[in-house]
Scaffold this motif. Structure first.
Motif, PDB file in Angstrom:
ATOM      1  N   ALA A  74       0.886  -1.353   0.086  1.00  0.00           N
ATOM      2  CA  ALA A  74       0.099  -0.053   0.070  1.00  0.00           C
ATOM      3  C   ALA A  74       0.824   1.395  -0.131  1.00  0.00           C
ATOM      4  O   ALA A  74       0.531   1.971  -0.699  1.00  0.00           O
ATOM      5  CB  ALA A  74      -1.273  -0.101   1.086  1.00  0.00           C
ATOM      6  N   PRO A  75       1.815   1.367   0.791  1.00  0.00           N
ATOM      7  CA  PRO A  75       2.727   2.672   0.762  1.00  0.00           C
ATOM      8  C   PRO A  75       3.382   2.907  -0.533  1.00  0.00           C
ATOM      9  O   PRO A  75       3.595   4.030  -0.903  1.00  0.00           O
ATOM     10  CB  PRO A  75       3.791   2.437   1.820  1.00  0.00           C
ATOM     11  N   VAL A  76       3.830   1.701  -1.437  1.00  0.00           N
ATOM     12  CA  VAL A  76       4.661   1.968  -2.404  1.00  0.00           C
ATOM     13  C   VAL A  76       3.403   2.605  -3.356  1.00  0.00           C
ATOM     14  O   VAL A  76       3.654   3.392  -4.083  1.00  0.00           O
ATOM     15  CB  VAL A  76       5.257   0.750  -2.954  1.00  0.00           C
ATOM     16  N   LEU A  77       2.273   1.896  -3.641  1.00  0.00           N
ATOM     17  CA  LEU A  77       1.273   2.258  -4.554  1.00  0.00           C
ATOM     18  C   LEU A  77       0.777   3.735  -4.338  1.00  0.00           C
ATOM     19  O   LEU A  77       0.472   4.591  -5.292  1.00  0.00           O
ATOM     20  CB  LEU A  77      -0.023   1.322  -4.552  1.00  0.00           C
ATOM     21  N   GLU A  78       0.465   3.967  -3.016  1.00  0.00           N
ATOM     22  CA  GLU A  78       0.080   5.561  -2.592  1.00  0.00           C
ATOM     23  C   GLU A  78       1.147   6.371  -3.168  1.00  0.00           C
ATOM     24  O   GLU A  78       0.751   7.533  -3.216  1.00  0.00           O
ATOM     25  CB  GLU A  78      -0.172   5.332  -1.116  1.00  0.00           C
ATOM     26  N   SER A  79       2.360   6.231  -2.934  1.00  0.00           N
ATOM     27  CA  SER A  79       3.315   7.009  -3.241  1.00  0.00           C
ATOM     28  C   SER A  79       3.462   7.356  -4.825  1.00  0.00           C
ATOM     29  O   SER A  79       3.430   8.645  -5.028  1.00  0.00           O
ATOM     30  CB  SER A  79       4.736   6.355  -2.672  1.00  0.00           C
ATOM     31  N   VAL A  80       3.364   6.368  -5.508  1.00  0.00           N
ATOM     32  CA  VAL A  80       3.319   6.633  -7.014  1.00  0.00           C
ATOM     33  C   VAL A  80       2.045   7.330  -7.354  1.00  0.00           C
ATOM     34  O   VAL A  80       1.938   8.387  -8.288  1.00  0.00           O
ATOM     35  CB  VAL A  80       3.419   5.396  -7.817  1.00  0.00           C
ATOM     36  N   ALA A  81       0.692   7.042  -6.587  1.00  0.00           N
ATOM     37  CA  ALA A  81      -0.415   7.624  -6.939  1.00  0.00           C
ATOM     38  C   ALA A  81      -0.292   8.944  -6.848  1.00  0.00           C
ATOM     39  O   ALA A  81      -0.812  10.009  -7.142  1.00  0.00           O
ATOM     40  CB  ALA A  81      -1.373   7.137  -6.231  1.00  0.00           C
ATOM     41  N   SER A  82       0.408   9.358  -5.394  1.00  0.00           N
ATOM     42  CA  SER A  82       0.446  10.840  -4.920  1.00  0.00           C
ATOM     43  C   SER A  82       1.327  11.544  -5.922  1.00  0.00           C
ATOM     44  O   SER A  82       1.103  12.747  -6.099  1.00  0.00           O
ATOM     45  CB  SER A  82       1.139  10.746  -3.555  1.00  0.00           C
ATOM     46  N   PRO A  97      -5.067   7.770 -12.543  1.00  0.00           N
ATOM     47  CA  PRO A  97      -6.157   6.643 -12.152  1.00  0.00           C
ATOM     48  C   PRO A  97      -5.541   5.903 -10.934  1.00  0.00           C
ATOM     49  O   PRO A  97      -6.418   5.287 -10.453  1.00  0.00           O
ATOM     50  CB  PRO A  97      -5.811   5.943 -13.472  1.00  0.00           C
ATOM     51  N   LEU A  98      -4.285   5.576 -10.724  1.00  0.00           N
ATOM     52  CA  LEU A  98      -3.783   4.983  -9.459  1.00  0.00           C
ATOM     53  C   LEU A  98      -4.294   5.797  -8.281  1.00  0.00           C
ATOM     54  O   LEU A  98      -4.718   5.089  -7.295  1.00  0.00           O
ATOM     55  CB  LEU A  98      -2.189   4.840  -9.552  1.00  0.00           C
ATOM     56  N   TYR A  99      -4.156   7.278  -8.378  1.00  0.00           N
ATOM     57  CA  TYR A  99      -4.662   7.915  -7.199  1.00  0.00           C
ATOM     58  C   TYR A  99      -5.982   7.721  -6.774  1.00  0.00           C
ATOM     59  O   TYR A  99      -6.387   7.601  -5.745  1.00  0.00           O
ATOM     60  CB  TYR A  99      -4.343   9.509  -7.520  1.00  0.00           C
ATOM     61  N   PHE A 100      -6.745   7.761  -7.883  1.00  0.00           N
ATOM     62  CA  PHE A 100      -8.357   7.752  -7.355  1.00  0.00           C
ATOM     63  C   PHE A 100      -8.836   6.394  -7.091  1.00  0.00           C
ATOM     64  O   PHE A 100      -9.585   5.958  -6.311  1.00  0.00           O
ATOM     65  CB  PHE A 100      -9.148   8.263  -8.639  1.00  0.00           C
ATOM     66  N   ALA A 101      -8.199   5.184  -7.725  1.00  0.00           N
ATOM     67  CA  ALA A 101      -8.485   3.992  -7.406  1.00  0.00           C
ATOM     68  C   ALA A 101      -7.851   3.555  -5.998  1.00  0.00           C
ATOM     69  O   ALA A 101      -8.636   2.840  -5.547  1.00  0.00           O
ATOM     70  CB  ALA A 101      -7.761   2.930  -8.283  1.00  0.00           C
ATOM     71  N   SER A 102      -6.788   4.347  -5.571  1.00  0.00           N
ATOM     72  CA  SER A 102      -6.321   3.995  -4.255  1.00  0.00           C
ATOM     73  C   SER A 102      -7.239   4.196  -3.218  1.00  0.00           C
ATOM     74  O   SER A 102      -7.331   3.532  -2.123  1.00  0.00           O
ATOM     75  CB  SER A 102      -4.869   4.623  -3.889  1.00  0.00           C
ATOM     76  N   SER A 103      -8.256   5.166  -3.557  1.00  0.00           N
ATOM     77  CA  SER A 103      -9.238   5.641  -2.480  1.00  0.00           C
ATOM     78  C   SER A 103     -10.222   4.407  -2.565  1.00  0.00           C
ATOM     79  O   SER A 103     -10.910   4.228  -1.325  1.00  0.00           O
ATOM     80  CB  SER A 103      -9.908   6.951  -3.061  1.00  0.00           C
TER      81      SER A 103
END
Length: 615
Positions: free
Chosen positions: A90-98, A286-292
């Motif tokens: 999760a931290p890895v995906l959220e960092s790229v999304a941010s 899309p990664l950012y909004f999908a993470s929510s």
């Protein structure tokens, strides 16, 4: 997704050597990130095509894709969730999304004409003021209802809870709004510029209110409204530095690049946008909004009451935002159609609200800890299985049984049961033990008296706090009644009347193979039945009488044991005890195996805990 410890993150490696060299790529950050991004992009594109006839923007498809991939739908299969979206990823995906969000807001700034924002400044400020004031007031009203209806809401501080709810319902999600306006080609229109400017003012006010809520719900030196002022001044200083120092520097860069400035029509801005827009809008954003959506678990909303509360919150938030914006927009001379459109776009919600609510939930927890000087201590014991009984793994169940005798520790265990029951994969049973000797002819009064002659390594621990046993019983009854009312059919509740050996009854639960985990209170302020066990020889004194009975060797218990202790400063000191049982006015002394390191403080033999029990 569950929380990730620093130790777990330290073990994460970036890339693997490949399948042919024995590595599982899904156990490495970068290969897993590629697979996660591929799944999100494919599903969001598919949903966007399906929603196109309804003229829905891509951001809706991206959020829904995250919900479908998360614990609400596909994530209900725990094997899938652990394999493709493990907590450490999760931290890895959220960092790229941010990072994608950062680039997107940069592109929004490139297209934003500050001259038009200045022209609509007063109008946008008025719209923002109305758009945050009315929904904030509505959110405060909803908060009063939620405090009475939702489990655990009443435990939060009153003022912070009202402010958090007001802020959550009044914020306009700036990233979502900007994405929708960009996709609908409204970003550079008068209504789009007004909406963005109003949303910017809205966000400034909302974050100041949020900082105020955090400050008044904090503790120690951080519990001050002055913190909010520092947040506001720091934000203002940051904007000033960028406008006075960075903006001229960027204008110089633009001129050196043969551009005409950083505005909408500038050649430099156009070239930058052309180079990064596709990467940002089609891959990173899309990664950012999908993470929510990945953080959302719809399955936790159970029962008609919960869905009713959800409808109330959504309806109130929408009505307050749209009505407030519509009224002021009409007063500013906009047409009814434009006012409705502005009200609807200003009603966009997104991850900003989730951030506010997550901060509120965290502050609630810290408030309960700091303000009352209370925290929970838990001991976990693995099952002590007699291997001669040939118990297979299939015979060990995965249900949870919470044993309730009464007292602060058991009430804390009951609260833990409520949190466990929120998980859709956990079946919780609360087993309340009732004294079968109470009110019978065979009754006596047991009194625990301090003693300083016992061995701390072989004895239980009881608190020195002087308590009102009648009040404790009332608190127990109220806790059980409130728990049953809130949880309803989500939890199985049983009462077991015991007139004989309490230890045998408790051990039978751990031996039944019906439960994978048995949760008990330590019993430092014991109920009548637990107080009677003070004379029992202790094998694991730190677990208390009930936890020790379950964890002792040779009992054949197949369940794991979780011992919960509610520790506050008023109950912190514990001393050894002797048990005095009074029958028909005659005292019979029994030496209790209960002690603590604080034994030296209990040189006086004063009574602090008394119960009527069966003889």
């Amino acid at each position: 997704m569950s929380a990730v410890t620093e130790a777990e993150m330290a073990k994460v490696k970036t890339s693997s050597n490949g399948v042919w060299q024995g590595d599982d790529p899904l156990h490495f950050a970068f290969p897993l990130l590629i697979l996660q991004a591929l799944l999100i992009l494919l599903l969001s594109r598919l949903l966007a095509l399906m929603l196109r006839p309804l003229r829905q923007p891509k951001v809706i498809a991206e959020i829904v894709a995250g919900i479908l991939l998360g614990p609400s739908a596909l994530g209900r299969n725990k094997s899938y969730l652990r394999a493709l979206f493990p907590p450490w990823s999760a931290p890895v995906l959220e960092s790229v999304a941010s990072l994608g969000l950062l680039f997107f807001l940069f592109l929004v700034g490139l297209e934003l004409d500050l001259r038009s924002v200045r022209r609509s400044g007063r109008q946008a400020f008025a719209i923002a003021a109305a758009g945050i004031s009315l929904p904030f007031a509505c959110g405060v009203g909803v908060a009063f209802v939620l405090r009475r209806q939702l489990p655990g809401a009443a435990q939060a501080g009153y003022a912070p809870f009202l402010v958090f709810m007001g802020v959550a319902l009044s914020i306009t999600a700036f990233p979502v709004l900007a994405r929708i306006l960009a996709e609908l080609k409204l970003l550079t229109t008068p209504i789009g510029e007004t909406a963005l400017a109003a949303a910017a003012f809205n966000d400034v006010a909302a974050w100041v209110l949020l900082a105020l809520a955090v400050a008044i719900s904090g503790s120690g030196d951080h519990r001050s409204p002055i913190v909010s002022l520092w947040v506001l001044l720091s934000g203002a200083a940051f904007v000033a530095v960028w406008m006075l120092a960075v903006k001229p520097a960027m204008a110089w860069v633009a001129r050196r690049s043969d551009g005409q400035g950083g505005g909408e029509d500038g050649e430099f801005a156009g070239r930058v946008t052309e180079r990064v827009e596709d990467l940002v809008s089609e891959l990173l954003l899309p990664l950012y909004f999908a993470s929510s959506g990945l953080k959302t678990d719809v399955a936790t909303i159970r029962g008609g009451g919960a869905w009713g509360m959800l409808a109330l919150v959504i309806g109130t938030a929408c009505a307050g935002k749209i009505a407030g914006t519509f009224g002021v927009a009409m007063a500013c001379g906009m047409s009814a159609r434009e006012a409705v459109v502005l009200g609807v776009v200003m009603n966009t919600k997104g991850l900003v609200e989730l951030i506010v609510l997550n901060i509120g939930r965290e502050r609630k927890g810290s408030e309960n800890t700091d303000q009352s000087s209370k925290f929970n201590v838990a001991y976990t014991c693995l099952p002590s299985i007699d291997h001669s009984s040939n118990v297979s793994s299939e015979q060990v169940a995965h249900g949870v049984c919470v044993v309730f005798f009464g007292g602060p520790d058991d009430r804390e265990a009951l609260e833990l049961a409520e949190r466990m029951a929120e998980h859709p994969g956990v079946q919780v049973t609360v087993m309340r033990f009732v004294d079968g000797k109470a009110g019978s002819e065979e009754h006596a009064e047991v009194t625990l008296q301090p003693s300083n002659t016992k061995n701390a390594d072989k004895s239980y621990t009881f608190s020195t706090a002087i308590v009102d046993t009648h009040k404790e019983k009332e608190l127990d009854e109220a806790a059980v009644a409130e728990f049953r009312q809130r949880m309803g059919p989500m939890v199985r509740y049983e009462e077991r009347v015991v007139a004989g050996n309490v230890v045998e009854e408790v051990v039978s639960i751990g031996k039944s193979r019906e439960y994978g985990l048995v949760v008990v209170g330590k019993g430092r302020l014991p109920s009548a039945m637990v107080a009677e066990l003070a004379v029992r020889a202790a094998e694991h004194p730190e677990l208390g009488p009930i936890g020790d009975a379950l964890a002792s060797a040779g009992q054949g218990v197949t369940s794991s044991v979780l011992v919960v202790q509610q520790h506050d400063m008023s109950n912190a000191d514990e001393v050894p005890v002797s048990v005095v049982v009074v029958v028909d006015g005659h005292g019979h002394g029994h030496t209790a195996t209960a002690t603590t390191a604080a034994a030296s403080s209990a040189t006086t033999a004063r009574t602090w805990w008394s119960h009527e029990i069966g003889d």
